[in-house]
Design a protein around this motif. Structure first.
Motif, PDB file in Angstrom:
ATOM      1  N   LEU A 214      -4.873  -7.467   1.286  1.00 40.84           N
ATOM      2  CA  LEU A 214      -5.871  -6.420   1.433  1.00 40.84           C
ATOM      3  C   LEU A 214      -7.091  -7.054   2.079  1.00 40.84           C
ATOM      4  CD1 LEU A 214      -6.529  -3.438   0.617  1.00 40.84           C
ATOM      5  CD2 LEU A 214      -7.702  -4.402  -1.352  1.00 40.84           C
TER       6      LEU A 214
ATOM      7  N   ARG B 201     -10.797  -6.023   4.347  1.00 40.79           N
ATOM      8  CA  ARG B 201     -11.656  -4.891   4.685  1.00 40.79           C
ATOM      9  C   ARG B 201     -11.413  -4.457   6.113  1.00 40.79           C
ATOM     10  NH1 ARG B 201     -17.555  -6.766   3.847  1.00 40.79           N
ATOM     11  NH2 ARG B 201     -16.672  -8.571   4.886  1.00 40.79           N
ATOM     12  N   ARG B 202     -11.100  -5.416   6.945  1.00 43.11           N
ATOM     13  CA  ARG B 202     -10.873  -5.148   8.352  1.00 43.11           C
ATOM     14  C   ARG B 202      -9.965  -6.254   8.863  1.00 43.11           C
ATOM     15  NH1 ARG B 202     -15.046  -7.316  12.305  1.00 43.11           N
ATOM     16  NH2 ARG B 202     -13.666  -9.045  11.824  1.00 43.11           N
ATOM     17  N   ALA B 203      -9.184  -5.957   9.880  1.00 47.56           N
ATOM     18  CA  ALA B 203      -8.303  -6.981  10.417  1.00 47.56           C
ATOM     19  C   ALA B 203      -9.107  -8.230  10.722  1.00 47.56           C
ATOM     20  CB  ALA B 203      -7.625  -6.472  11.686  1.00 47.56           C
TER      21      ALA B 203
ATOM     22  N   ASP C  38     -10.696 -10.116   8.611  1.00 43.54           N
ATOM     23  CA  ASP C  38     -11.677 -10.476   7.586  1.00 43.54           C
ATOM     24  C   ASP C  38     -11.034 -11.466   6.615  1.00 43.54           C
ATOM     25  OD1 ASP C  38     -13.999 -10.430   6.028  1.00 43.54           O
ATOM     26  OD2 ASP C  38     -13.291  -8.764   4.801  1.00 43.54           O
ATOM     27  N   PHE C  39     -11.865 -12.226   5.906  1.00 45.47           N
ATOM     28  CA  PHE C  39     -11.337 -13.028   4.795  1.00 45.47           C
ATOM     29  C   PHE C  39     -10.702 -12.060   3.797  1.00 45.47           C
ATOM     30  CE2 PHE C  39     -14.727 -15.781   6.419  1.00 45.47           C
ATOM     31  CZ  PHE C  39     -14.027 -16.970   6.550  1.00 45.47           C
TER      32      PHE C  39
ATOM     33  N   PRO D 207     -20.196  -9.654  -3.446  1.00 50.07           N
ATOM     34  CA  PRO D 207     -21.026  -8.476  -3.140  1.00 50.07           C
ATOM     35  C   PRO D 207     -20.497  -7.661  -1.973  1.00 50.07           C
ATOM     36  CG  PRO D 207     -22.124 -10.507  -2.473  1.00 50.07           C
ATOM     37  CD  PRO D 207     -20.917 -10.902  -3.265  1.00 50.07           C
ATOM     38  N   LEU D 208     -19.664  -8.261  -1.138  1.00 51.16           N
ATOM     39  CA  LEU D 208     -19.168  -7.523   0.024  1.00 51.16           C
ATOM     40  C   LEU D 208     -17.741  -7.010  -0.175  1.00 51.16           C
ATOM     41  CD1 LEU D 208     -20.520  -9.901   2.818  1.00 51.16           C
ATOM     42  CD2 LEU D 208     -21.544  -7.766   2.013  1.00 51.16           C
ATOM     43  N   ARG D 209     -16.885  -7.826  -0.775  1.00 54.78           N
ATOM     44  CA  ARG D 209     -15.477  -7.457  -0.834  1.00 54.78           C
ATOM     45  C   ARG D 209     -15.081  -6.771  -2.133  1.00 54.78           C
ATOM     46  NH1 ARG D 209     -16.395 -11.706   1.880  1.00 54.78           N
ATOM     47  NH2 ARG D 209     -15.809 -11.676   4.070  1.00 54.78           N
ATOM     48  N   GLY D 210     -15.939  -6.829  -3.118  1.00 59.96           N
ATOM     49  CA  GLY D 210     -15.628  -6.115  -4.352  1.00 59.96           C
ATOM     50  C   GLY D 210     -15.835  -6.951  -5.592  1.00 59.96           C
TER      51      GLY D 210
ATOM     52  N   MET E  27      -6.591  -5.047  -7.775  1.00 61.52           N
ATOM     53  CA  MET E  27      -5.815  -5.205  -6.544  1.00 61.52           C
ATOM     54  C   MET E  27      -4.691  -6.227  -6.716  1.00 61.52           C
ATOM     55  SD  MET E  27      -6.912  -2.882  -4.710  1.00 61.52           S
ATOM     56  CE  MET E  27      -7.328  -2.086  -6.248  1.00 61.52           C
TER      57      MET E  27
END
Lengths: 293, 765
Positions: free
Chosen positions: A186, A188-190, A192-193, A261-264, A272
């Motif tokens: 999973l 956030r965008r192709a 991304d870490f 803070p960015l990925r969840g 997940m």
């Protein structure tokens, strides 16, 4: 974003590289594909005085069939793994995982050895090699060492490498018949870490009972993790919706995510871990039984 | 064969060969003899006092020429210019280099000039700055609280301005309402992220006493004025040149610190100086966009008729006002009525200081916010009343017969047909089929959503100049004060000019981006280039055309009105064997011996054009699938119907729509400039600030309706359409998909983690 100045060294053999690394110690960094190191250097988060480039070292870029295992040289590019017929035949999960790494530009340069030795928990290879129960070969000033992948990851960005040592080979045992695997990530965008990723590899006997289960987790702890309890849940049992659900639950429990803070949040990532383990096991099951794309 | 009518056809871009072949010159390609390189030391603190700066170690590094701090430059340079100032607002002085205090991460503190950029960078690490950290505030709502840290110590609070105004009888609308629907929407902070970062080169030519500034800017003339002001230097001795500019999106129409410091250094040091921005600097200290929070109350009748609105709009302006910072919230507020007939609206706009880089224009600049707010509200009303979202829009639209239409907020919409655009979008979407499919898939536990957005925007806030010359050989030179940087107007303008003169497009050369050659104008932004710049060019061309017809008439012994220009010749209409070539007439115009008696020599003129505001509009639709267990969103279908008035080049229109749409997809799902509560920027690289890639951008179905605008070209503007209209369609679709979970989306981007939390919070209750 300009790197601090450094001295560039380009050894031609592993022995030379090891000698240099042993001599220069912490002042030096080994560069393979450079896809993690160069950005860090540009941000001046990594400021090595010496860069030892492995790209001119002969004999580290290969994928070999050796009886019951596949040997992959540390300098093998992700793209080579993605496109290798040998890999696709025996360990298709590796081709699948390679295709999920970053973008084509990165895959053309990044290497499996560099990625593993970088020891980033968000790196994809760690979970996959764990799921396949692979080993790594370490070459150093003294005798070569071979260790289980699990023993290679000490902590975030901390591989089990002593002074002067370089990871030179990845060894993957060939899965038995009626095996299947899947790597799901999973992001956030192709490119991304990973927010979270799960690699699952299963071998079933003729009755559908699980004879081998390997489950590796990406970005769900300080290093790539093995979901041991989840594996145990499946071993010796029929792989079906019930056992998969239990394994997914176990994987979520044994994951060690942190808030991002960015990925969840950790809570989200744990959820997940469950979702991805469930999806990956279902896909692995389908593939082990001859279905699934 | 020569094309006879260029306007309206998808001519290939004149700009592309030089760009594709890498032959053109961008800012960082400029190399001048003896050129030095500058690098800026920037604050890593969101708010701190500067106690002491020690540059001595930097100066000892070999190759370093000079180091300056804010104190060194204070008397010579700045403060920076602010043009948009609302009544009663506070405008803090903004020096290019911080003097006593830093107020955001990325604020420049010192500048190093060195023989090369690597030395300059290394020298930055040797500068010692002693800071005394101060409490910072980054959330605009928290900044409004009584005990909030103050961004500017001299002011009593963090309110930069407040603009409160009621239009129409708001209280009556609310007392006549059957329902009042309330909503909160937060539009996140975004980074324009032009592919080419900013950059400046300056060179002082002592011979001509001209200070030449190359800047990657959208506004060469405006920049010249601003630099003249902040350097106290005569405007006629400054020349601003824009080389090839790799995108701007509103982030390059400002008066940036570097754009005045670098020219100053070039004069001071007597050598050319270059600075080229790094991506991290770009994300830290080039103006951001959006960052507004809206509290909406809508007074509605049971049949879906919207009577009035009350909107409180909180706009995060950042620490300092940049040139147009204060404009965006007011444009947003005044455009909230959108495509609908409202009786009344109460607007309460608060511009707030925070410890962040300023917000300013970003593709759409106020209109995306306006449309987002009203289109999300309309969907909420539809859901609450159980009315189809398409139908509720129809019931509130301004009707085609009502144009020109004066809105409740006093804009006069020129022309429009909102229902036609919506109907076309629904048709392309196969709306009823999609709804049926949605219903069917819900039965299988899959969540499809449909979202609509009907939008109207305002553009053409600028005037432009055009100088046109037909040279003795019949070649045409066009100078425009617009400053295209990717839009393709060199092509569009050449199409217009070629049609006026009946010549081949290739004989038209369009020049832009040089203040020494081109009369004053605004540059390129706000979707205005074609309409304001194109009409200025058209006006100038027509004047020259008239003169050429007079010359030809004298030579052909005919009346000018009996002549026509086409295919490179001037013919007598009824006697086509009597003709002169375009080149011949141009030659005569420059030949004192043969020009008809009494006519002035030459074919050159300058025109200015002040446009009326235009109001392009459209209807967009999105279909998405949402995966509640992970919060992932997949875009299944996008339909974009635009009405940009008359179209000069449909291919350029498509390109603009696609680009804007990609940015709207970013706004809806991926992009956010995020700070920690303490003011540390989390997204200062493109691995954290997520611009959508080709993987995330689906095929788009685009189409047009065409309602001409009342100006000679009939054009309205297209540059910002996609960015204005699409995000709300996507978010409406996501909310629609999650109807069974009854979630209310307040925030964007709708990231997986955010949606998952919404869905699961609902489950727990």
């Amino acid at each position: 974003m300009y790197v601090r100045s450094f001295q560039y060294l380009a050894p031609k053999t592993v022995k030379e590289a090891v000698t240099l690394l042993n001599k220069l110690g912490g002042e030096a960094k080994v560069i393979a594909g450079g896809q993690s190191l160069v950005p860090l250097m540009k941000l001046r988060l990594a400021t090595p005085s010496y860069l030892i480039d492995l790209n001119r070292v002969k004999g580290l870029d290969y994928i070999k069939d050796q009886k019951n295992r596949i040997l992959i040289g540390a300098l093998t590019r992700h793209a080579a793994i993605e496109n290798s017929d040998l890999i696709k035949e025996h360990v298709p999960i590796m081709a699948e995982a390679a295709s999920h790494i970053a973008d084509p530009q990165v895959r053309n340069l990044g290497t499996i050895g560099g990625s593993l030795a970088h020891c980033d928990p968000a790196g994809d290879w760690g979970a996959v090699v764990i799921a396949l129960n692979g080993e790594v070969k370490i070459t150093g000033p003294r005798k070569d060492r071979v260790m289980k992948i699990d023993d290679f990851f000490i902590d975030t960005y901390q591989p089990n490498l002593k002074k002067g040592e370089i990871l030179t080979e990845v060894r993957i045992p060939k899965p038995q018949p009626n095996s299947g695997g899947a790597y799901l990530k999973l992001e956030r965008r192709a490119g991304d870490f990973a927010t979270a990723g799960v690699a699952a590899q299963l071998t079933l006997d003729v009755d559908g009972v699980c004879r081998y289960a390997g489950i590796g987790l990406t970005a769900l702890g300080p290093t790539s993790l093995r979901a041991r309890k989840a594996e145990k849940t499946l071993l010796g049992r029929k792989v079906d919706d019930n056992s998969i659900e239990e394994a997914a639950e176990a994987a979520a429990e044994e994951s060690k995510p942190t808030d991002d803070p960015l990925r969840g949040s950790a809570e989200y990532k744990r959820a997940m871990a469950r979702v991805l383990t469930r999806r990956a096991l279902k896909l692995a099951l389908a593939r082990a039984t001859g279905g699934g794309a | 064969m020569m094309q006879t009518q260029y306007v309206g056809s998808p001519v290939k871009r004149k700009e592309d060969p030089r760009l594709i072949k890498g032959e053109s010159t961008y800012l960082d390609d400029i190399k001048l003899p003896g050129m030095l390189y500058a690098a800026f030391l920037r604050s890593s603190y969101p708010h701190a006092k500067i106690k002491r700066i020690d540059v001595s170690q930097a100066l000892t590094l070999e190759g370093v020429v000079a180091v300056y701090t804010g104190k060194d430059l204070k008397d010579a340079v700045g403060p920076l210019v602010v043009e948009s100032i609302n009544r009663g607002s506070k405008v803090p002085s903004h020096y290019p280099l911080a003097v006593d205090e830093v107020k955001f991460v990325g604020e420049p503190v010192a500048v190093v000039v060195a023989e090369d950029r690597y030395v300059a960078k290394d020298a930055l690490e040797r500068i010692i700055v002693e800071y005394e950290p101060l409490p910072a505030v980054v959330d605009p709502e928290k900044a409004l609280e009584d005990e909030a840290p103050k961004v500017h110590e001299d002011y009593e609070d963090n309110v930069c301005f407040r603009w409160k105004k009621a239009f129409g009888d708001v209280e009556q609308s609310f007392s006549n309402a059957d329902e009042v629907i309330e909503a909160r929407f937060r539009i996140q902070r975004l980074a324009p992220t032009a592919m080419e970062p900013r950059g400046v080169v300056a060179h002082y030519d002592a011979l001509n006493r001209i200070l030449t500034i190359w800047s990657s800017t959208q506004f060469p003339h405006k920049l010249r004025t601003w630099v003249a002001t902040s350097l106290n230097w005569p405007e006629n001795r400054i020349r601003v040149i824009t080389p090839e500019v790799g995108g701007g999106f509103g982030s390059k129409l400002n008066h940036y610190p570097e754009e005045v410091v670098i020219p100053y250094l070039a004069v001071k040091l007597g050598r050319p100086v270059k600075w080229f921005e790094e991506r991290r600097e770009n994300l830290q200290a080039t103006t951001h966009g959006r960052d507004m929070i809206a509290y909406v109350k809508a007074a509605v009748k049971r049949d879906g008729k919207i009577l009035g609105l009350k909107v409180r709009l909180i706009a995060d302006l950042g620490a300092y006002n940049y040139v147009y910072t204060q404009d965006n919230p007011l444009v947003a507020a005044r455009m909230i009525p959108g495509c609908y007939k409202l009786e009344s609206i109460e607007l309460d706009v608060v511009g707030v200081f925070t410890n962040k880089i300023a917000t300013d224009a970003y593709r759409g600049a106020g209109r995306p916010e306006a449309s987002y707010i009203i289109e999300r509200t309309v969907d909420r009303i539809a859901r609450k009343l159980g009315i189809d979202p398409a139908e509720i829009r129809r019931r509130n639209f301004i009707q085609p017969s009502e144009f020109p239409y004066k809105t409740v907020t006093k804009f006069v919409y020129d022309t429009g047909n909102y229902e036609a655009a919506l109907n076309k979008a629904l048709e392309l979407l196969k709306y009823s089929e999609v709804r049926a499919e949605q219903e069917r898939l819900r039965g299988e536990g899959r969540y499809i959503g449909v979202g609509l957005s009907s939008f109207v925007e305002v553009c053409n806030f600028s005037y432009q100049s055009a100088s046109v010359r037909v040279e003795p050989t019949g070649k045409v030179l066009v100078f425009t004060s617009t400053s295209p940087h990717g839009q393709g107007e060199e092509t569009a303008f050449a199409q217009i000019v070629a049609d006026v003169f009946g010549v081949d497009m290739d004989s038209v050369q369009v020049i832009h981006g040089d203040t020494l050659a081109i009369p004053y104008g605004w540059g390129t932004a706000g979707s205005w280039t074609l309409t304001s710049g194109g009409n200025a060019i058209l006006k100038a061309c027509k004047e020259i055309r008239e003169k050429m017809l007079k010359i030809a008439a004298a030579k052909l012994e005919a009346r000018p009105e009996d002549l026509e220009m086409r295919e490179g010749r001037i013919f007598v209409k009824d006697a086509p064997d009597k003709s002169l070539s375009f080149e011949e007439v141009a030659g005569i115009a420059y030949d004192p011996e043969s020009i008809p008696e009494g006519m002035e020599i030459g074919l050159a003129t300058t025109s200015f054009y002040v446009p009326n505001l235009t109001f392009p509009f459209g209807a967009y639709a999105a279909v998405v699938e949402v995966f509640p267990e992970s919060g992932e969103v997949k875009l299944l279908k996008l339909v974009l119907v635009n009405d940009v008035g008359k179209v000069v080049n449909p291919m350029l229109v498509e390109g603009q729509v696609h680009g804007g749409a990609a940015q709207a997809i970013g706004q809806a799902i991926y992009e956010e400039i995020a700070y920690t509560e303490d003011g540390v920027l989390l997204t200062d690289t493109l691995s954290e600030y997520l611009i959508p890639t080709a993987v995330e951008i689906p095929w788009m179905i685009t189409d047009r309706t065409e309602t001409p605008a009342p100006n000679p070209l009939g054009t309205k503007g297209v540059g910002e359409m996609g960015a204005i209209g699409l995000a709300q369609a996507i978010v409406n679709a996501v909310e629609d998909a999650l109807t069974p979970f009854d979630v209310k989306i307040e925030d964007t981007p709708v990231t997986p983690a955010y949606l998952w939390k919404l869905v699961n919070a609902e489950k727990k209750e």
